[in-house]
Design a protein around this motif. Structure first.
Motif, PDB file in Angstrom:
ATOM      1  N   LEU A  65       0.830  -1.209   0.000  1.00 60.57           N
ATOM      2  CA  LEU A  65       0.000   0.000   0.000  1.00 60.57           C
ATOM      3  C   LEU A  65       0.861   1.254   0.000  1.00 60.57           C
ATOM      4  CD1 LEU A  65      -2.851  -0.981   2.501  1.00 60.57           C
ATOM      5  CD2 LEU A  65      -2.824  -1.157   0.009  1.00 60.57           C
ATOM      6  N   LEU A  66       2.090   1.130   0.534  1.00 57.66           N
ATOM      7  CA  LEU A  66       3.036   2.240   0.414  1.00 57.66           C
ATOM      8  C   LEU A  66       3.475   2.404  -1.033  1.00 57.66           C
ATOM      9  CD1 LEU A  66       5.452   1.859   3.471  1.00 57.66           C
ATOM     10  CD2 LEU A  66       3.713   3.610   3.131  1.00 57.66           C
ATOM     11  N   ALA A  67       3.694   1.285  -1.698  1.00 56.67           N
ATOM     12  CA  ALA A  67       4.174   1.322  -3.085  1.00 56.67           C
ATOM     13  C   ALA A  67       3.173   2.008  -4.005  1.00 56.67           C
ATOM     14  CB  ALA A  67       4.457  -0.095  -3.578  1.00 56.67           C
ATOM     15  N   THR A  68       1.889   1.883  -3.688  1.00 57.08           N
ATOM     16  CA  THR A  68       0.851   2.499  -4.514  1.00 57.08           C
ATOM     17  C   THR A  68       0.423   3.857  -3.974  1.00 57.08           C
ATOM     18  OG1 THR A  68      -0.782   1.205  -3.262  1.00 57.08           O
ATOM     19  CG2 THR A  68      -0.049   0.303  -5.375  1.00 57.08           C
ATOM     20  N   LYS A  69       1.104   4.351  -2.956  1.00 60.96           N
ATOM     21  CA  LYS A  69       0.850   5.670  -2.354  1.00 60.96           C
ATOM     22  C   LYS A  69      -0.581   5.790  -1.809  1.00 60.96           C
ATOM     23  CE  LYS A  69       4.918   7.335  -3.615  1.00 60.96           C
ATOM     24  NZ  LYS A  69       5.018   8.450  -4.563  1.00 60.96           N
ATOM     25  N   GLN A  70      -1.115   4.691  -1.283  1.00 65.06           N
ATOM     26  CA  GLN A  70      -2.473   4.732  -0.739  1.00 65.06           C
ATOM     27  C   GLN A  70      -2.504   5.114   0.736  1.00 65.06           C
ATOM     28  OE1 GLN A  70      -3.276   0.826  -3.165  1.00 65.06           O
ATOM     29  NE2 GLN A  70      -5.216   1.372  -2.180  1.00 65.06           N
ATOM     30  N   ILE A  71      -1.345   5.056   1.418  1.00 67.90           N
ATOM     31  CA  ILE A  71      -1.282   5.390   2.848  1.00 67.90           C
ATOM     32  C   ILE A  71      -0.795   6.824   3.000  1.00 67.90           C
ATOM     33  CG2 ILE A  71      -0.230   4.855   5.070  1.00 67.90           C
ATOM     34  CD1 ILE A  71       0.028   1.976   4.183  1.00 67.90           C
ATOM     35  N   ARG A  72      -1.555   7.619   3.736  1.00 61.86           N
ATOM     36  CA  ARG A  72      -1.173   9.003   4.033  1.00 61.86           C
ATOM     37  C   ARG A  72      -0.417   9.108   5.346  1.00 61.86           C
ATOM     38  NH1 ARG A  72      -2.989  12.782   7.364  1.00 61.86           N
ATOM     39  NH2 ARG A  72      -4.724  11.460   7.994  1.00 61.86           N
ATOM     40  N   LYS A  73      -0.813   8.269   6.339  1.00 60.64           N
ATOM     41  CA  LYS A  73      -0.219   8.357   7.673  1.00 60.64           C
ATOM     42  C   LYS A  73      -0.112   6.970   8.276  1.00 60.64           C
ATOM     43  CE  LYS A  73      -1.035  10.263  12.324  1.00 60.64           C
ATOM     44  NZ  LYS A  73      -1.926  11.119  13.149  1.00 60.64           N
ATOM     45  N   MET A  74       1.030   6.694   8.921  1.00 56.91           N
ATOM     46  CA  MET A  74       1.215   5.460   9.680  1.00 56.91           C
ATOM     47  C   MET A  74       1.309   5.789  11.167  1.00 56.91           C
ATOM     48  SD  MET A  74       1.204   2.644   7.907  1.00 56.91           S
ATOM     49  CE  MET A  74       1.748   1.626   9.294  1.00 56.91           C
ATOM     50  N   ILE A  75       0.624   4.982  11.980  1.00 53.95           N
ATOM     51  CA  ILE A  75       0.767   5.014  13.437  1.00 53.95           C
ATOM     52  C   ILE A  75       1.451   3.710  13.808  1.00 53.95           C
ATOM     53  CG2 ILE A  75      -0.412   5.230  15.653  1.00 53.95           C
ATOM     54  CD1 ILE A  75      -2.780   6.479  14.154  1.00 53.95           C
ATOM     55  N   SER A  91      11.172  12.100   2.775  1.00 57.73           N
ATOM     56  CA  SER A  91      10.865  13.053   1.705  1.00 57.73           C
ATOM     57  C   SER A  91       9.603  13.862   1.990  1.00 57.73           C
ATOM     58  CB  SER A  91      10.702  12.309   0.376  1.00 57.73           C
ATOM     59  OG  SER A  91       9.566  11.463   0.414  1.00 57.73           O
ATOM     60  N   GLY A  92       8.943  13.558   3.119  1.00 52.81           N
ATOM     61  CA  GLY A  92       7.738  14.294   3.479  1.00 52.81           C
ATOM     62  C   GLY A  92       6.474  13.811   2.800  1.00 52.81           C
ATOM     63  N   GLU A  93       6.539  12.657   2.131  1.00 49.28           N
ATOM     64  CA  GLU A  93       5.363  12.119   1.449  1.00 49.28           C
ATOM     65  C   GLU A  93       4.445  11.358   2.392  1.00 49.28           C
ATOM     66  OE1 GLU A  93       6.477   9.888  -2.100  1.00 49.28           O
ATOM     67  OE2 GLU A  93       8.411  10.928  -2.082  1.00 49.28           O
ATOM     68  N   LEU A  94       4.975  10.929   3.527  1.00 46.50           N
ATOM     69  CA  LEU A  94       4.233  10.080   4.456  1.00 46.50           C
ATOM     70  C   LEU A  94       4.316  10.665   5.863  1.00 46.50           C
ATOM     71  CD1 LEU A  94       2.798   7.260   4.949  1.00 46.50           C
ATOM     72  CD2 LEU A  94       5.079   6.406   5.511  1.00 46.50           C
ATOM     73  N   GLU A  95       3.158  10.800   6.503  1.00 47.29           N
ATOM     74  CA  GLU A  95       3.132  11.259   7.894  1.00 47.29           C
ATOM     75  C   GLU A  95       3.326  10.057   8.810  1.00 47.29           C
ATOM     76  OE1 GLU A  95       0.106  13.625  10.955  1.00 47.29           O
ATOM     77  OE2 GLU A  95      -0.353  13.522   8.804  1.00 47.29           O
ATOM     78  N   LEU A  96       4.082  10.243   9.878  1.00 50.03           N
ATOM     79  CA  LEU A  96       4.389   9.143  10.793  1.00 50.03           C
ATOM     80  C   LEU A  96       4.162   9.578  12.230  1.00 50.03           C
ATOM     81  CD1 LEU A  96       5.578   6.360  11.516  1.00 50.03           C
ATOM     82  CD2 LEU A  96       7.856   7.400  11.372  1.00 50.03           C
ATOM     83  N   GLU A  97       3.389   8.784  12.951  1.00 49.29           N
ATOM     84  CA  GLU A  97       3.193   8.983  14.390  1.00 49.29           C
ATOM     85  C   GLU A  97       3.822   7.794  15.113  1.00 49.29           C
ATOM     86  OE1 GLU A  97      -0.428   9.231  17.682  1.00 49.29           O
ATOM     87  OE2 GLU A  97      -0.853   9.708  15.584  1.00 49.29           O
TER      88      GLU A  97
END
Length: 234
Positions: A65-75, A91-97
């Motif tokens: 799902l990361l490869a297809t850019k479907q995830i905006r944020k991971m917890i 790179s700032g493409e993915l938010e991480l908590e």
């Protein structure tokens, strides 16, 4: 109520929408709902927030799902073994908590139990505590963590009966039970569905009341880190 569905796509029908929050069970590549993850990829649902211990590897599990850019944020509590996860985050493409592992499990459990928040000493004095309420109990400082309530839970179990009672095998029992309970709807995939009454009630790890939909499928047994030693001379 018939909980059995023929395919992962059918089991997720009507449940997916852009911007939703998903709680996913599993640890590393152990006990991950791989069939349901693939069905989410195929559905194209995007802007997802996913609460899970980690994010699979580059070509398996949540990593697809990361490869297809479907995830905006991971917890998550662990982001190793996944180069694309690291690349997107830096790179700032993915938010991480980030969450300490026990805190993440407890946030899921709390959400499933209807507990809006709890205090823990884990993370006090670190970046984990920034912006969170601090409170003292018996002279010790704790921070407030909130329970997680997801729109959808996806989990993988070893056995189930048609009512959704689940039995997990060994390490797969780590994040799957709390992840299953914290979703408004829970879909489970299993290796085997057995007749009603054949599961010993004392061996059931998650009661069927938490499980809304159920599929049976074939699963790939992957080893996340294969470690071997040199063959000894005979």
């Amino acid at each position: 109520m018939n909980k059995l569905h023929a395919t992962a796509g059918e089991a997720l029908d009507g449940l997916l929408f852009d911007g939703m929050t998903i709680a996913a069970g599993g640890f590393g590549l152990c006990g991950i709902p791989e069939l349901l993850i693939s069905a989410i990829r195929d559905a194209g649902t995007k802007d997802l927030t996913v609460a899970s211990n980690n994010c699979g590897v580059d070509d398996f599990g949540l990593g697809i799902l990361l490869a297809t850019k479907q995830i905006r944020k991971m917890i998550s509590s662990y982001v190793g073994e996944n180069a694309e996860f690291m690349r997107q985050y830096l790179s700032g493409e993915l938010e991480l908590e980030f969450n300490p592992q026990g805190t993440l499990a407890e946030r899921m459990r709390a959400g499933g139990a209807g507990i809006p928040g709890f205090y823990t000493a884990t993370g006090v004095g670190t970046v984990i505590a920034e912006g969170k309420e601090h409170k003292e109990f018996n002279g010790k400082t704790y921070i407030l963590e909130t329970g997680i309530v997801a729109d959808l839970s996806i989990v993988k179990a070893w056995k189930a009966d048609p009512s959704g009672n689940l039995v997990f095998r060994k390490t797969a029992r780590n994040f799957n039970p709390p992840a299953a309970t914290c979703g408004k709807v829970c879909v489970a995939e299993v290796e085997e569905i057995v007749p009603m009454g054949s599961l010993d009630p004392d061996h059931i790890h998650l009661p069927g009341i938490y499980v809304h939909r159920l599929i049976q499928g074939q699963h790939e047994k992957r080893i996340e880190q294969r470690t071997v030693r040199k063959r000894e001379a005979v």
